[in-house]
Design an enzyme around this catalytic site. Structure first.
Site, PDB file in Angstrom:
ATOM      1  N   SER A 202      37.260  13.639 -19.992  1.00 19.42           N
ATOM      2  CA  SER A 202      37.759  12.453 -19.296  1.00 19.42           C
ATOM      3  C   SER A 202      37.065  11.182 -19.777  1.00 19.42           C
ATOM      4  O   SER A 202      37.670  10.118 -19.853  1.00 19.42           O
ATOM      5  CB  SER A 202      37.528  12.607 -17.794  1.00 19.42           C
ATOM      6  OG  SER A 202      36.131  12.610 -17.511  1.00 19.42           O
TER       7      SER A 202
ATOM      8  N   SER B 125      35.050  24.174 -20.544  1.00 18.61           N
ATOM      9  CA  SER B 125      34.448  23.217 -19.609  1.00 18.61           C
ATOM     10  C   SER B 125      33.503  23.945 -18.668  1.00 18.61           C
ATOM     11  O   SER B 125      33.825  24.181 -17.499  1.00 18.61           O
ATOM     12  CB  SER B 125      35.538  22.508 -18.798  1.00 18.61           C
ATOM     13  OG  SER B 125      36.222  21.578 -19.582  1.00 18.61           O
TER      14      SER B 125
ATOM     15  N   TYR C  88      42.195  27.275 -21.303  1.00 17.46           N
ATOM     16  CA  TYR C  88      41.403  26.219 -20.668  1.00 17.46           C
ATOM     17  C   TYR C  88      40.457  26.868 -19.667  1.00 17.46           C
ATOM     18  O   TYR C  88      40.862  27.309 -18.597  1.00 17.46           O
ATOM     19  CB  TYR C  88      42.365  25.232 -20.001  1.00 17.46           C
ATOM     20  CG  TYR C  88      41.737  24.047 -19.279  1.00 17.46           C
ATOM     21  CD1 TYR C  88      40.364  23.840 -19.212  1.00 17.46           C
ATOM     22  CD2 TYR C  88      42.552  23.109 -18.650  1.00 17.46           C
ATOM     23  CE1 TYR C  88      39.826  22.755 -18.547  1.00 17.46           C
ATOM     24  CE2 TYR C  88      42.027  22.014 -17.974  1.00 17.46           C
ATOM     25  CZ  TYR C  88      40.667  21.846 -17.924  1.00 17.46           C
ATOM     26  OH  TYR C  88      40.125  20.778 -17.255  1.00 17.46           O
TER      27      TYR C  88
ATOM     28  N   VAL D  52      37.051  17.860 -25.542  1.00 16.09           N
ATOM     29  CA  VAL D  52      38.110  17.347 -24.678  1.00 16.09           C
ATOM     30  C   VAL D  52      37.445  16.857 -23.407  1.00 16.09           C
ATOM     31  O   VAL D  52      36.712  17.619 -22.779  1.00 16.09           O
ATOM     32  CB  VAL D  52      39.109  18.449 -24.248  1.00 16.09           C
ATOM     33  CG1 VAL D  52      40.312  17.840 -23.537  1.00 16.09           C
ATOM     34  CG2 VAL D  52      39.552  19.296 -25.424  1.00 16.09           C
TER      35      VAL D  52
ATOM     36  N   LYS E  19      39.358  25.446 -24.678  1.00 16.58           N
ATOM     37  CA  LYS E  19      38.716  24.245 -24.164  1.00 16.58           C
ATOM     38  C   LYS E  19      37.724  24.746 -23.134  1.00 16.58           C
ATOM     39  O   LYS E  19      38.102  25.261 -22.085  1.00 16.58           O
ATOM     40  CB  LYS E  19      39.755  23.333 -23.519  1.00 16.58           C
ATOM     41  CG  LYS E  19      39.151  22.204 -22.722  1.00 16.58           C
ATOM     42  CD  LYS E  19      40.239  21.496 -21.977  1.00 16.58           C
ATOM     43  CE  LYS E  19      39.762  20.611 -20.858  1.00 16.58           C
ATOM     44  NZ  LYS E  19      38.368  20.591 -20.531  1.00 16.58           N
TER      45      LYS E  19
ATOM     46  N   THR F  32      43.051  18.473 -15.686  1.00  7.99           N
ATOM     47  CA  THR F  32      42.269  18.145 -14.491  1.00  7.99           C
ATOM     48  C   THR F  32      42.278  16.634 -14.265  1.00  7.99           C
ATOM     49  O   THR F  32      42.625  16.148 -13.179  1.00  7.99           O
ATOM     50  CB  THR F  32      40.804  18.614 -14.681  1.00  7.99           C
ATOM     51  OG1 THR F  32      40.820  19.991 -15.047  1.00  7.99           O
ATOM     52  CG2 THR F  32      39.987  18.414 -13.424  1.00  7.99           C
TER      53      THR F  32
ATOM     54  N   ASP G  10      31.242  16.525 -20.895  1.00  9.62           N
ATOM     55  CA  ASP G  10      30.954  15.367 -21.745  1.00  9.62           C
ATOM     56  C   ASP G  10      29.468  15.000 -21.753  1.00  9.62           C
ATOM     57  O   ASP G  10      28.946  14.539 -22.774  1.00  9.62           O
ATOM     58  CB  ASP G  10      31.769  14.148 -21.275  1.00  9.62           C
ATOM     59  CG  ASP G  10      33.241  14.467 -21.053  1.00  9.62           C
ATOM     60  OD1 ASP G  10      33.639  15.643 -21.238  1.00  9.62           O
ATOM     61  OD2 ASP G  10      33.997  13.548 -20.678  1.00  9.62           O
ATOM     62  N   GLU G  11      28.794  15.211 -20.598  1.00 14.02           N
ATOM     63  CA  GLU G  11      27.401  14.783 -20.489  1.00 14.02           C
ATOM     64  C   GLU G  11      26.447  15.641 -21.318  1.00 14.02           C
ATOM     65  O   GLU G  11      25.290  15.294 -21.476  1.00 14.02           O
ATOM     66  CB  GLU G  11      26.953  14.668 -19.021  1.00 14.02           C
ATOM     67  CG  GLU G  11      27.345  15.743 -18.036  1.00 14.02           C
ATOM     68  CD  GLU G  11      28.799  15.687 -17.544  1.00 14.02           C
ATOM     69  OE1 GLU G  11      29.718  15.652 -18.367  1.00 14.02           O
ATOM     70  OE2 GLU G  11      29.002  15.749 -16.316  1.00 14.02           O
TER      71      GLU G  11
END
Ligand SMILES: CC(=O)N[C@H](C=O)[C@@H](O)[C@H](O)[C@H](O)CO
Ligand SMILES: CC(=O)C(=O)O
Length: 310
Positions: free
Chosen positions: A221, A179, A147, A219, A177, A55, A204-205
């Site tokens: 950004s 997300s 993913y 994983v 992964k 992405t 990530d947050e």
């Protein structure tokens, strides 16, 4: 860590940076920035694994030929420096995905990952598994990761349902992964996973919550520019120091919520990475756009105030 032993089939753990794709100002691939990019991740961020053409890398906006050139360059420059290079090979066309999977095996990638096709969407987890199986059959020995990113693909199957008996279809299956924000589904992926799988979190947050559930790694950004801090977050978590772990996680939340108010997407994220790292990553490709320079500067200022240089 031996540079001689092929990392293939070593369990993937810790941080994985989802790389941006460097473009020239004209919007063509800028392969010459990749060597410096890898050095930056390793030396400045302490990140030793990369996930390319996903992405963040605008993989779906690249041609098959471009994706091959990028995968090759990332693998070449990562040799002896990165532990693992995972190449995302998902496409709308099964044939294109198979071609990229075969290519990833030829160039010595440590693994491949595949997103659900999203123009015509698989009607069930079983249909999605058939698609993934067909891709893996073009690189049958290469570690394979599913993913899962339903908010982007619109394919709203539970990841746990995709994992059901998946190794009977895909013997090279090595993990997911994940997300998405559904931590119940995530927990069920963890409790179902085999010891040699890696269940990696991708929002990530809220990484810290996934660590409590047993994530094997992450994983994302933002590990391109907050990797060194997130390594500390993980160490703090492992030591049971939740106060310190939260302190770092909350700073990342503050950065992302600030950026979101100014219109945060992969294009703006790429601009932030250029500002912070000094790498020349160039503009994103349409339909993504750069944000007004003043916004990028103010996001970078926020970054520097939250994460001052030592
Ligand atoms: C939609 C998207 O790009 N998700 C990334 C990985 O999956 C994340 O790393 C986010 O960029 C990150 O969590 C910031 O929101
Ligand atoms: C975040 C991530 O894994 C991606 O950009 O594909």
């Amino acid at each position: 860590m031996s540079v001689m032993a092929p990392a293939a089939d070593t369990k993937l753990t810790g941080l994985v940076a989802a790389t941006f794709t460097p473009f020239t100002t004209q919007g063509e691939l800028n392969l010459s920035e990749i060597g410096r990019y890898i050095d930056y991740l390793k030396e400045k961020q302490g990140v030793n694994n990369i996930f390319v053409n996903g992405t963040t890398g605008e993989g779906m906006s690249l041609s098959v030929a471009e994706r091959k050139m990028l995968a090759e360059e990332w693998c070449k420059k990562a040799k002896g420096k990165m532990d693992q290079v995972i190449v995302h090979v998902g496409c709308m066309s099964l044939k294109d995905s198979q071609e990229l999977a075969h290519h990833a095996a030829q160039i010595g990638a440590e693994g491949i990952a595949v997103i659900a096709p999203s123009f015509f969407k698989p009607s069930s987890a079983d249909v999605l598994k058939k698609f993934l199986q067909e891709v893996s059959s073009s690189a049958p020995t290469l570690p394979f990761y599913y993913y899962h990113i339903p908010a982007v693909t619109g394919v709203n199957v539970l990841a746990r349902d995709v994992l059901e008996d998946i190794e009977t279809l895909i013997p090279s299956f090595r993990g997911v992964k994940f997300s998405a924000c559904d931590l119940m589904d995530f927990g069920q992926c963890i409790s179902y996973s085999a010891p040699h799988w890696s269940v990696l979190y991708g929002v990530d947050e809220q990484l810290l919550a996934s660590l409590a559930f047993g994530a094997n790694g992450a994983v994302g950004s933002t590990y391109n520019y907050v990797g060194s801090h997130v390594n500390k977050l993980i160490t703090a978590f492992e030591k049971g120091d939740l106060v310190q772990a939260r302190n770092i996680q909350f700073k990342i939340q503050e950065l992302i919520s600030f950026a979101k108010k100014l219109g945060f997407d992969v294009g703006v994220n790429k601009q932030l990475m250029s500002e912070v790292s000094g790498l020349r990553l160039g503009p994103p490709r349409l339909p993504l756009m750069l944000c007004p320079p003043a916004n990028a500067v103010s996001i970078a200022q926020k970054y520097h105030s939250l994460f001052p240089e030592p």
